[in-house]
Design a protein around this motif. Structure first.
Motif, PDB file in Angstrom:
ATOM      1  N   PRO A   1      29.060  39.974  57.581  1.00 59.59           N
ATOM      2  CA  PRO A   1      28.180  40.873  58.013  1.00 59.59           C
ATOM      3  C   PRO A   1      28.796  42.242  58.512  1.00 59.59           C
ATOM      4  O   PRO A   1      28.209  43.422  58.224  1.00 59.59           O
ATOM      5  CB  PRO A   1      27.627  40.389  59.278  1.00 59.59           C
ATOM      6  CG  PRO A   1      27.455  38.877  59.034  1.00 59.59           C
ATOM      7  CD  PRO A   1      28.677  38.651  58.362  1.00 59.59           C
ATOM      8  N   ILE A   2      30.102  42.178  58.668  1.00 62.02           N
ATOM      9  CA  ILE A   2      31.237  43.320  59.093  1.00 62.02           C
ATOM     10  C   ILE A   2      31.514  43.925  57.609  1.00 62.02           C
ATOM     11  O   ILE A   2      31.386  45.186  57.708  1.00 62.02           O
ATOM     12  CB  ILE A   2      32.503  43.065  59.984  1.00 62.02           C
ATOM     13  CG1 ILE A   2      32.034  42.140  61.066  1.00 62.02           C
ATOM     14  CG2 ILE A   2      33.295  44.008  59.955  1.00 62.02           C
ATOM     15  CD1 ILE A   2      33.257  41.466  61.624  1.00 62.02           C
TER      16      ILE A   2
ATOM     17  N   ASP B   1      31.667  42.831  48.286  1.00 59.82           N
ATOM     18  CA  ASP B   1      30.256  42.435  48.574  1.00 59.82           C
ATOM     19  C   ASP B   1      30.139  40.760  48.296  1.00 59.82           C
ATOM     20  O   ASP B   1      28.969  40.369  48.562  1.00 59.82           O
ATOM     21  CB  ASP B   1      29.426  43.171  47.541  1.00 59.82           C
ATOM     22  CG  ASP B   1      29.829  43.141  46.140  1.00 59.82           C
ATOM     23  OD1 ASP B   1      30.733  42.498  45.809  1.00 59.82           O
ATOM     24  OD2 ASP B   1      29.166  43.803  45.185  1.00 59.82           O
ATOM     25  N   SER B   2      31.133  39.996  48.249  1.00 63.36           N
ATOM     26  CA  SER B   2      31.182  38.795  48.329  1.00 63.36           C
ATOM     27  C   SER B   2      32.671  38.337  48.533  1.00 63.36           C
ATOM     28  O   SER B   2      33.630  39.074  48.445  1.00 63.36           O
ATOM     29  CB  SER B   2      30.911  38.271  46.705  1.00 63.36           C
ATOM     30  OG  SER B   2      31.990  38.749  45.893  1.00 63.36           O
ATOM     31  N   PHE B   3      32.612  36.991  48.919  1.00 59.59           N
ATOM     32  CA  PHE B   3      34.168  36.310  49.131  1.00 59.59           C
ATOM     33  C   PHE B   3      35.009  36.403  47.930  1.00 59.59           C
ATOM     34  O   PHE B   3      36.136  36.650  47.922  1.00 59.59           O
ATOM     35  CB  PHE B   3      33.957  35.036  49.739  1.00 59.59           C
ATOM     36  CG  PHE B   3      35.383  34.458  50.020  1.00 59.59           C
ATOM     37  CD1 PHE B   3      36.077  34.743  51.148  1.00 59.59           C
ATOM     38  CD2 PHE B   3      36.127  33.721  48.935  1.00 59.59           C
ATOM     39  CE1 PHE B   3      37.485  34.340  51.322  1.00 59.59           C
ATOM     40  CE2 PHE B   3      37.245  32.901  49.112  1.00 59.59           C
ATOM     41  CZ  PHE B   3      37.946  33.322  50.152  1.00 59.59           C
TER      42      PHE B   3
ATOM     43  N   GLU C   1      34.750  44.093  65.961  1.00 58.33           N
ATOM     44  CA  GLU C   1      34.680  43.750  64.509  1.00 58.33           C
ATOM     45  C   GLU C   1      36.294  43.805  64.079  1.00 58.33           C
ATOM     46  O   GLU C   1      36.432  42.809  63.441  1.00 58.33           O
ATOM     47  CB  GLU C   1      34.161  44.872  63.875  1.00 58.33           C
ATOM     48  CG  GLU C   1      32.488  44.960  64.045  1.00 58.33           C
ATOM     49  CD  GLU C   1      31.773  46.251  63.684  1.00 58.33           C
ATOM     50  OE1 GLU C   1      30.719  46.145  63.508  1.00 58.33           O
ATOM     51  OE2 GLU C   1      32.637  47.262  63.485  1.00 58.33           O
ATOM     52  N   TYR C   2      37.031  44.636  64.667  1.00 57.72           N
ATOM     53  CA  TYR C   2      38.649  44.486  64.341  1.00 57.72           C
ATOM     54  C   TYR C   2      39.097  43.134  64.842  1.00 57.72           C
ATOM     55  O   TYR C   2      39.832  42.736  63.830  1.00 57.72           O
ATOM     56  CB  TYR C   2      39.191  45.785  65.062  1.00 57.72           C
ATOM     57  CG  TYR C   2      40.618  45.726  64.938  1.00 57.72           C
ATOM     58  CD1 TYR C   2      41.288  46.189  63.661  1.00 57.72           C
ATOM     59  CD2 TYR C   2      41.365  45.304  65.936  1.00 57.72           C
ATOM     60  CE1 TYR C   2      42.665  46.128  63.661  1.00 57.72           C
ATOM     61  CE2 TYR C   2      42.920  45.134  65.826  1.00 57.72           C
ATOM     62  CZ  TYR C   2      43.115  45.513  64.536  1.00 57.72           C
ATOM     63  OH  TYR C   2      44.715  45.778  64.470  1.00 57.72           O
ATOM     64  N   ASN C   3      38.977  43.005  65.943  1.00 56.48           N
ATOM     65  CA  ASN C   3      39.605  41.497  66.226  1.00 56.48           C
ATOM     66  C   ASN C   3      38.940  40.339  65.585  1.00 56.48           C
ATOM     67  O   ASN C   3      39.579  39.289  65.399  1.00 56.48           O
ATOM     68  CB  ASN C   3      39.336  41.287  67.994  1.00 56.48           C
ATOM     69  CG  ASN C   3      40.274  42.435  68.650  1.00 56.48           C
ATOM     70  OD1 ASN C   3      41.244  42.840  68.162  1.00 56.48           O
ATOM     71  ND2 ASN C   3      39.738  42.560  69.627  1.00 56.48           N
TER      72      ASN C   3
END
Length: 777
Positions: A43-44, A65-67, A178-180
């Motif tokens: 999501p991030i 957009d994907s792993f 989000e950063y952490n």
């Protein structure tokens, strides 16, 4: 002694320079809970990274957009590069399926840790943003020479020279949470927990039916399946508008009932030696608008395929087609056994999708590719009942030689082949003359309005907007009457598709792309010529010449107006205006209520206050008329073509519009030096409710009580501090701390308005200059 001092001094300077490059150890607050890629990390990435890192124009080919894209990493190889020889494709999920294979293709990990620092490249890119959050200068990832670092040494050198170019690149940083979260996940192994979501039983049933149809071993089915696949290989296929599940049609080494395994080929018509099966494979990457082209599979579509392909008698006894690389791109000839009317009806059934493939297909970006079209034009289509190219069974057969496309030379044509196949003026003239003779033979009274397709799906007319090096397609007739219109028949539609989509290779050499670009000149003129055939014969050359100003444009453009007279009885001398008025009425296409200019319209002055949506749109209507808005005469070029506008009403509701700038060209017949053929004094603006395009150049927020001030800015702009500070007040500059709030708002609104076609907007073309304070400070 002096020599020793000099050596010590040089050594000291060298050591100091090197030490300046050394990066600080990353810092973050560890999240004390398990981190899930699918629930926490993706999501991030979707919210803050995919806006730039998707499709072919991802900086450094880093797709987030994907792993699988994150794991693949980055590459120094440029996709949009001038090259003498074609390069090997690097399509995610297609050209390599393992990390090891991507490393062999020169992709560098961004998540693996450096042995010495115990930090990954991605960790440092995020940390450097924390250290240097200021956004200063200009940011244009599509035009800048990117470093695309592959190790710690290059990373140190990059940030020594570019301390303010960490990630997100040229935009405000992500939130502390989000950063952490990202840093914790990266530091503790960057593990993937993505699971294939269960396909609903309803969709499983539909998949089985379509795979059964496409893999039927009857010859008619085999040829039909090949034709369908070559036209739908880019589609995001759906069965239900609300499921949010999309599928791709692939050629797989595994049969139905087993997991699909795509067989990698350069083109959809390339030969596969091993047995293969047509399969539907779920799309698991984040949906981005610039590549999202939806196509519906349902019971009605399956019946349609059976009716037009299987039940209909073919022009020849059905036979299997070979995969000859020199003939396969010429679908008009290759699929000649299938009635041309079937092929045309197949494409017209979903014409919005097929024209969209021209717009959103392999060319995710490219000014050289797109300067072949005007900034704004409408497209109409010949009705299959009156399209003589599909009615006369011999016409296409007799013109196979004239209908060849340069893509038949493949992705790597030689210099000799390139110059030999440029232009094709003889074949162009011959085809135009043959077509004119055919229509004169059958339609002695000329072309009539009802020979054009009238659809109930609001796709009788489609609108194309070009936004410098991207474009967008829309149903209906948006904007005012455009400079040019196209009328497309079957042979033109099929050739454009195989030139720009099925047969276009983004990894091909420069000669391949040059041939496609010059061939599109011919196809554009053909579409314009088809339109002119509906106007009086005496007027055609004057209209055409007004689109191609300059002796060189006329020299390079092959146009042979026919002597056939139109079958339409005109009442005025303004033939194009009268034709458009009649066409809109005939097809029941609504006029654009903001931008369509009636003959007797007079712009109204801007008001001190606006109290209704109608009044606001009336102001837009005034500002959209030619020579009214001064702002577009100053903001020209690639970074000022599309603006998303949010009007915040006093009752807390919002109105959303897109400001589209249509650049006026003396002609679009030349590939280079486009700037010299522009005239900003003739540019105009369209204001469209909703959202236009995939690449916003600027976001605008305006309160209802500030509308007079905002409209004054558009209408009366001058390059001074007063107006420039007004510009900064309403536009959301990339350095604005609230930038992401606006980005999230417009994405959310788009999803709410059109959930089926929704995909994330792209920020690679956002206005490049960062401005951190009012101009008079």
């Amino acid at each position: 002694m002096k020599l020793h001092l000099l050596i010590i001094l040089l050594f000291t300077l060298l050591f100091t320079a090197c030490s300046n490059k050394e990066l600080d150890e990353v810092e973050y607050e560890k999240i004390e809970k398990p981190i899930s890629f699918s629930k926490d990390i993706k999501p991030i990435l979707d919210k803050r990274c995919v806006s730039c890192h998707s499709c072919y124009n991802s900086p450094c080919q880093l797709k987030l957009d994907s792993f699988e894209g994150l794991d693949r990493g980055s590459s120094k190889d440029e996709i949009y590069a001038q090259r003498l020889s074609a390069t090997e494709p690097t399509r995610l999920f297609i050209d390599a399926l393992s990390t090891k294979d991507w490393r062999s293709k020169n992709f560098t990990s961004v998540i693996d840790k450096d042995e010495d620092s115990d930090e990954s490249i991605m960790m440092q890119y995020l940390f450097q943003k924390e250290l240097n959050p200021e956004i200063t200068g200009s940011y244009s990832p599509e035009t800048e020479k990117l470093t695309c670092v592959k190790n710690k040494t290059e990373l140190e050198d990059y940030f020594y020279k570019n301390p303010h170019k960490a990630m997100p690149y040229g935009f405000p940083g992500i939130s502390n949470q989000e950063y952490n979260t990202l840093m914790t996940w990266l530091d503790f192994g960057a593990k993937d927990d993505t699971k294939n979501l269960k396909i609903p039983d309803f969709e499983k049933d539909k998949i089985e039916k379509f795979e059964d149809f496409l893999n039927n071993q009857g010859i008619k089915h085999k040829v039909t399946a090949r034709y369908i696949y070559e036209h739908l290989f880019l589609a995001h296929i759906y069965f239900d508008e609300t499921s949010n599940n999309f599928y791709e049609l692939i050629r797989s080494s595994t049969p139905p009932g087993k997991s699909p395994k795509i067989i990698a080929t350069r083109f959809p018509y390339d030969k596969i030696e091993e047995p293969f099966y047509y399969r539907l494979q779920k799309v698991n990457s984040t949906i981005v608008h610039k590549t999202h082209m939806v196509y519906k599979f349902d019971e009605e579509k399956l019946k349609f395929y059976n009716d037009i392909f299987i039940k209909r008698t073919w022009d020849e006894e059905p036979y299997l087609i070979n995969y000859d690389e020199k003939t396969s791109p010429n679908a008009i000839e290759v699929f000649k056994q299938i009635p041309a009317v079937s092929r045309y009806e197949f494409m017209l059934k979903d014409i919005y999708f097929f024209i969209n493939t021209f717009i959103k297909g392999p060319v995710c970006r490219g000014q050289i590719a797109l300067n072949v079209i005007q900034d704004h034009f409408w497209v109409a289509f010949m009705d299959p009942k009156y399209d003589l190219s599909v009615i006369d069974k011999n016409f296409l057969k007799n013109n196979f030689e004239n209908l060849k496309i340069p893509n038949q030379l493949g992705e790597d044509p030689s210099l000799f082949q390139t110059f030999k196949n440029l232009g094709k003026e003889k074949e162009t003239k011959t085809y135009q003359e043959n077509r004119a003779a055919l229509y004169k033979k059958y339609y002695k009274d000329g072309l009539k309005l009802n020979y054009l397709r009238d659809s109930s799906n609001n796709d009788s007319i489609l609108t194309v907007y070009r936004h410098f090096d991207s474009a967008s397609l829309h149903k209906g007739a948006l904007g005012n009457i455009p400079k040019t219109l196209w009328v497309i028949d079957y042979p033109l539609l099929e050739r454009i598709y195989y030139s720009l989509v099925a047969g276009f290779d983004i990894f091909g050499n420069t000669a391949h792309q040059l041939l496609v670009r010059t061939h599109m000149d011919r196809l554009r003129v053909e579409g314009e010529s088809n339109f002119l055939e509906f106007l009086p014969q005496k007027s055609r050359i004057d209209y055409f010449n007004s689109w191609y100003l300059g002796w060189l444009a006329k020299y390079l453009t092959t146009y042979t107006p026919s002597s056939n007279e139109t079958g339409i009885k005109f009442k005025t001398k303004d033939y194009k205006f009268e034709f458009v008025e009649d066409l809109l009425e005939y097809t029941d296409t609504k006029k654009d209520e903001i931008n369509y200019v009636e003959k007797d319209y007079t712009p109204t002055p801007i008001k001190q206050s606006y109290n209704s949506k109608h009044e606001i749109q009336e102001a837009f209507r005034s500002l959209s008329t030619p020579n009214v808005s001064k702002v577009i005469q100053h903001f020209v070029g690639k970074g000022a073509n599309v603006a998303f506008i949010r009007i915040i009403l006093n009752n807390k509701q919002n109105l959303n519009y897109t400001l589209v700038v249509n650049r006026w060209h003396k002609n679009v017949a030349l590939m280079f030096d486009e700037e010299s053929r522009l005239d900003p004094t003739k540019d105009d603006i369209d204001f469209i409710e909703g959202f236009i395009g995939s690449y916003p150049n600027i976001f605008i927020n305006v309160n209802q009580d500030d509308l007079y001030d905002f409209f004054d800015l558009i209408q009366n702009y001058e390059n001074n501090d007063t107006y420039n500070n007004k510009f900064l007040k309403y536009t959301v500059n990339r350095a604005n701390p609230n930038f992401w709030e606006s980005y999230d708002y417009f994405n959310k609104e788009f999803k709410h308005q059109n959930s089926l076609e929704y995909g994330l907007f792209d920020l690679n073309k956002y206005y490049e200059k960062a401005i951190n304070k009012p101009l008079n400070e």
